[in-house]
Design a protein around this motif. Structure first.
Motif, PDB file in Angstrom:
ATOM      1  N   ALA A 139       9.087   2.060   2.924  1.00 56.04           N
ATOM      2  CA  ALA A 139       8.896   1.092   1.848  1.00 56.04           C
ATOM      3  C   ALA A 139       7.844   0.072   2.261  1.00 56.04           C
ATOM      4  O   ALA A 139       8.154  -0.943   2.857  1.00 56.04           O
ATOM      5  CB  ALA A 139      10.214   0.394   1.522  1.00 56.04           C
ATOM      6  N   PRO A 140       6.574   0.325   1.977  1.00 59.79           N
ATOM      7  CA  PRO A 140       5.517  -0.534   2.487  1.00 59.79           C
ATOM      8  C   PRO A 140       5.135  -1.698   1.588  1.00 59.79           C
ATOM      9  O   PRO A 140       4.099  -2.297   1.796  1.00 59.79           O
ATOM     10  CB  PRO A 140       4.340   0.435   2.590  1.00 59.79           C
ATOM     11  CG  PRO A 140       4.541   1.350   1.442  1.00 59.79           C
ATOM     12  CD  PRO A 140       6.031   1.491   1.278  1.00 59.79           C
ATOM     13  N   THR A 185      -0.670  -4.415   4.967  1.00 59.47           N
ATOM     14  CA  THR A 185       0.530  -3.827   4.389  1.00 59.47           C
ATOM     15  C   THR A 185       0.545  -2.343   4.714  1.00 59.47           C
ATOM     16  O   THR A 185      -0.520  -1.722   4.828  1.00 59.47           O
ATOM     17  CB  THR A 185       0.557  -4.021   2.858  1.00 59.47           C
ATOM     18  OG1 THR A 185       1.647  -3.266   2.313  1.00 59.47           O
ATOM     19  CG2 THR A 185      -0.725  -3.552   2.192  1.00 59.47           C
ATOM     20  N   GLY A 186       1.734  -1.773   4.869  1.00 53.12           N
ATOM     21  CA  GLY A 186       1.819  -0.351   5.150  1.00 53.12           C
ATOM     22  C   GLY A 186       2.739  -0.048   6.312  1.00 53.12           C
ATOM     23  O   GLY A 186       3.771  -0.691   6.487  1.00 53.12           O
ATOM     24  N   GLU A 187       2.346   0.917   7.121  1.00 54.32           N
ATOM     25  CA  GLU A 187       3.168   1.372   8.240  1.00 54.32           C
ATOM     26  C   GLU A 187       3.081   0.357   9.371  1.00 54.32           C
ATOM     27  O   GLU A 187       2.097   0.299  10.120  1.00 54.32           O
ATOM     28  CB  GLU A 187       2.689   2.745   8.706  1.00 54.32           C
ATOM     29  CG  GLU A 187       3.551   3.348   9.797  1.00 54.32           C
ATOM     30  CD  GLU A 187       2.974   4.636  10.339  1.00 54.32           C
ATOM     31  OE1 GLU A 187       3.322   4.981  11.488  1.00 54.32           O
ATOM     32  OE2 GLU A 187       2.177   5.292   9.635  1.00 54.32           O
ATOM     33  N   GLY A 206      -3.019  -0.609   4.336  1.00 48.86           N
ATOM     34  CA  GLY A 206      -4.059  -1.231   3.534  1.00 48.86           C
ATOM     35  C   GLY A 206      -4.182  -2.686   3.908  1.00 48.86           C
ATOM     36  O   GLY A 206      -3.327  -3.241   4.614  1.00 48.86           O
ATOM     37  N   MET A 207      -5.257  -3.339   3.447  1.00 47.69           N
ATOM     38  CA  MET A 207      -5.447  -4.748   3.750  1.00 47.69           C
ATOM     39  C   MET A 207      -6.314  -5.410   2.693  1.00 47.69           C
ATOM     40  O   MET A 207      -7.093  -4.746   2.005  1.00 47.69           O
ATOM     41  CB  MET A 207      -6.084  -4.933   5.129  1.00 47.69           C
ATOM     42  CG  MET A 207      -7.448  -4.281   5.265  1.00 47.69           C
ATOM     43  SD  MET A 207      -8.297  -4.742   6.810  1.00 47.69           S
ATOM     44  CE  MET A 207      -7.152  -4.153   8.040  1.00 47.69           C
ATOM     45  N   ALA A 263       0.839  -1.200   0.000  1.00 49.57           N
ATOM     46  CA  ALA A 263       0.000   0.000   0.000  1.00 49.57           C
ATOM     47  C   ALA A 263       0.869   1.243   0.000  1.00 49.57           C
ATOM     48  O   ALA A 263       1.910   1.284   0.645  1.00 49.57           O
ATOM     49  CB  ALA A 263      -0.914   0.012   1.225  1.00 49.57           C
ATOM     50  N   GLY A 264       0.419   2.262  -0.730  1.00 53.32           N
ATOM     51  CA  GLY A 264       1.163   3.511  -0.831  1.00 53.32           C
ATOM     52  C   GLY A 264       1.908   3.550  -2.149  1.00 53.32           C
ATOM     53  O   GLY A 264       2.951   2.918  -2.300  1.00 53.32           O
TER      54      GLY A 264
END
Length: 329
Positions: free
Chosen positions: A196-197, A249-251, A293-294, A12-13
């Protein structure tokens, strides 16, 4: 039961200015992985086998941040992590700090199936890998030219703050000698310069209604050696039960604080929400100021995703013929 369903993600991102060629490469990889999973599901492979199969494929391709192509630590090495979870009995396996295991998700599966534990890390995980006879490679195998370049930019963050995946955050460029630029992106209240997600993941419900999830990543670019993110943490980056399966996914630090993956199952169970409503609720209410995100599937054959970033590399398919691959809203 609504039949089988599958979803995959590659992080995500996403920079809105990401070159079209890179976008097409990502879509092709996601499509290939979906088709691999669809074929396995049509052959009546259990959900847990399908998620491992698909994530292995994602780890082998260097496009996303897992396996070959993993983000680099501050030392210029790769430390990978992964987890897998089987919904029917909530069995799980996780690994962190891998430096030589070609496919971390498969070692996580072996932790689940062949050890008395749920989580092994660093030298202990590597020793277990040797005992199990999994394929090992030199650390250099995982390192790509692109990521070497990104690490160099990260180390020069006193001159430039660089983040091509989440651009619209007021990140500034400064000239040489101007000192450290304060990043608009923070983690645990502290500024970070590179984010870097692009974790990868897969969730599946098979024709028997069995749910499974798997997630794999190299973590943050320029991360401290020994840092562990959300991907191997059951209930944070990965979760599966009799109701649903989720991969995040993400932070990582925000996902950990919000126990994001487990929360989807919790609001379905305790608030009676349907899958997409549960995903939306968690993304909006449980991330504080984090970015993530998921993807998710339910035991009824539903598929859902959500994110609060500029985009998420994702794809999904269901038994009734629906198939979608996308990046943006």
């Amino acid at each position: 039961m609504g039949g089988w369903a599958i979803a995959v993600h590659g992080g995500a991102g996403v920079d809105p200015n990401l070159p079209q060629e890179r976008q097409e490469q990502a879509k092709q990889l996601l499509t290939r992985c979906l088709n691999l999973g669809i074929s396995a599901l049509r052959s009546s492979l259990p959900a847990i086998d399908v998620v491992e199969l698909v994530v292995r494929e994602l780890e082998t391709d260097p496009l996303f941040n897992s396996g070959r192509g993993s983000a680099l630590t501050e030392k210029g090495t790769v430390e990978m992590e992964a987890s897998i979870m089987d919904g029917p009995r909530r069995r799980c396996g996780a690994v962190s700090g891998l430096t030589t295991v070609k496919n971390p998700v498969s070692l996580a599966r072996l932790v689940m199936d062949k050890s008395p534990h749920s989580y092994l890390a660093f030298s202990g995980a590597e020793e277990f890998a040797r005992q199990q006879g999994v394929e090992l490679v030199e650390n250099e195998y995982f390192i790509t030219e692109d990521n070497v370049g990104m690490l160099k930019l990260a180390k020069e963050a006193n001159k430039i703050v660089f983040d091509y995946r989440i651009p619209a955050l007021g990140l500034e460029t400064c000239s040489a000698g101007a000192g450290m630029v304060e990043s608009a992106l923070q983690m645990n209240g502290l500024p970070i310069s590179i984010y870097a997600p692009e974790t990868v993941g897969c969730v599946v419900v098979d024709s028997q209604g069995r749910c499974a999830a798997a997630t794999s990543t190299g973590g943050l670019m320029n991360k401290m050696s020994g840092r562990i993110g959300d991907s191997p943490l059951i209930g944070a980056g990965t979760y599966a039960c009799d109701l649903c399966a989720v991969s995040c996914t993400g932070e990582g630090e925000a996902i950990i604080r919000g126990t994001l993956a487990r929360d989807v199952a919790a609001v379905m169970e305790y608030k009676g929400l349907q899958l997409q409503d549960a995903v939306d609720y968690v993304i909006k209410k449980r991330l504080d100021e984090g970015k993530a995100g998921m993807i998710a599937v339910s035991s009824n054959g539903e598929v859902a995703y959500g994110f609060n970033t500029t985009g998420m590399f994702r794809g999904c398919a269901t038994e009734d013929g629906f198939m979608e691959v996308g990046i943006w809203e």
